[in-house]
Design a protein around this motif. Sequence first.
Motif, mmCIF file in Angstrom:
data_model
loop_
_atom_site.group_PDB
_atom_site.id
_atom_site.type_symbol
_atom_site.label_atom_id
_atom_site.label_comp_id
_atom_site.label_asym_id
_atom_site.label_seq_id
_atom_site.Cartn_x
_atom_site.Cartn_y
_atom_site.Cartn_z
ATOM 1 N N ILE A 26 0.854 -1.190 0.000
ATOM 2 C CA ILE A 26 0.000 0.000 0.000
ATOM 3 C C ILE A 26 0.889 1.238 0.000
ATOM 4 O O ILE A 26 1.898 1.280 0.711
ATOM 5 N N PRO A 27 0.558 2.264 -0.809
ATOM 6 C CA PRO A 27 1.381 3.484 -0.801
ATOM 7 C C PRO A 27 1.530 4.065 0.602
ATOM 8 O O PRO A 27 0.565 4.124 1.379
ATOM 9 N N HIS A 32 2.831 9.105 -3.822
ATOM 10 C CA HIS A 32 1.891 9.435 -4.897
ATOM 11 C C HIS A 32 1.383 8.143 -5.543
ATOM 12 O O HIS A 32 2.116 7.522 -6.320
ATOM 13 N N PRO A 33 0.159 7.729 -5.214
ATOM 14 C CA PRO A 33 -0.350 6.457 -5.755
ATOM 15 C C PRO A 33 -0.580 6.514 -7.256
ATOM 16 O O PRO A 33 -0.956 7.560 -7.804
ATOM 17 N N LEU A 34 -0.340 5.387 -7.921
ATOM 18 C CA LEU A 34 -0.629 5.253 -9.342
ATOM 19 C C LEU A 34 -2.087 4.854 -9.517
ATOM 20 O O LEU A 34 -2.724 4.348 -8.594
ATOM 21 N N GLN A 35 -2.619 5.047 -10.714
ATOM 22 C CA GLN A 35 -4.001 4.654 -10.965
ATOM 23 C C GLN A 35 -4.171 3.140 -10.871
ATOM 24 O O GLN A 35 -5.217 2.648 -10.457
ATOM 25 N N GLU A 68 6.870 6.556 -5.937
ATOM 26 C CA GLU A 68 8.081 6.359 -5.138
ATOM 27 C C GLU A 68 8.502 4.894 -5.110
ATOM 28 O O GLU A 68 9.704 4.586 -5.179
ATOM 29 N N GLN A 69 7.538 3.989 -5.006
ATOM 30 C CA GLN A 69 7.864 2.563 -5.027
ATOM 31 C C GLN A 69 8.455 2.153 -6.368
ATOM 32 O O GLN A 69 9.383 1.337 -6.437
ATOM 33 N N TYR A 74 13.154 0.660 -9.828
ATOM 34 C CA TYR A 74 13.818 0.945 -11.106
ATOM 35 C C TYR A 74 15.288 1.329 -10.916
ATOM 36 O O TYR A 74 16.136 1.011 -11.750
ATOM 37 N N SER A 75 15.581 1.993 -9.819
ATOM 38 C CA SER A 75 16.953 2.446 -9.584
ATOM 39 C C SER A 75 17.899 1.307 -9.228
ATOM 40 O O SER A 75 19.119 1.497 -9.203
ATOM 41 N N TYR A 76 17.346 0.105 -8.957
ATOM 42 C CA TYR A 76 18.175 -1.028 -8.551
ATOM 43 C C TYR A 76 18.261 -2.127 -9.600
ATOM 44 O O TYR A 76 18.749 -3.221 -9.303
#
Length: 210
Positions: A26-27, A32-35, A68-69, A74-76
Amino acid sequence: MNNKFEALKAEDSGEEEEETFRPAPIPGEGEHPLQYNYALWFSRKSQTNKTVRYDQNLKFIASFASVEQFWNIYSYIVRPGDMSGHVDYHLFKEGIRPMWEDEANKHGGKWVIRLKKGLASRCWENLILAMLGEQFMVGEEICGAVISIRFQDDILSLWNRSNDPGIVSRIKDTLQRVLNLPPNTIMEYRAHTDSMKDNTSFRTTDHFKR
């Protein structure tokens, strides 16, 4: 760059360890939650075991529900353009497996774009950011995206639920805009029903046919 996720490490080492799907968290507060929630998958064609089925090659990496999740995941991971061999990233809405036969996919199709070497990372990032940001404006039509790293060129594809000509055309227009593709880029739309008919015995051949 090192991968953080065990599914990628297992594939890189030749192990057949399967990563179990886990729903997106859960965010958190202030995120900022995605749709939609999304899941990231990885596959690598086995060079030693030619009898491995397509679905056996699919490895779940992680799922996410917020901006943010997504960036934390993606950065890893290694960018597509920095990978070699016969590998794929699949980013699909949570609950949709990246397979023709999935209920959400089987009546739809995909836009397939052949990319010259060197374009994979930029185009993949532009595509998935447009997808997460709901830039395609076609309701629930978008199912997911795949980047396939191959030896001579790379292949980008965007999957959708139906073969409605108006929707297919609108998706193409948005793809051309967000990817800023060279004029001579080859784009082709393929219905999944046609792909399944052409590959009724497929389970061990080139993943590009998927």
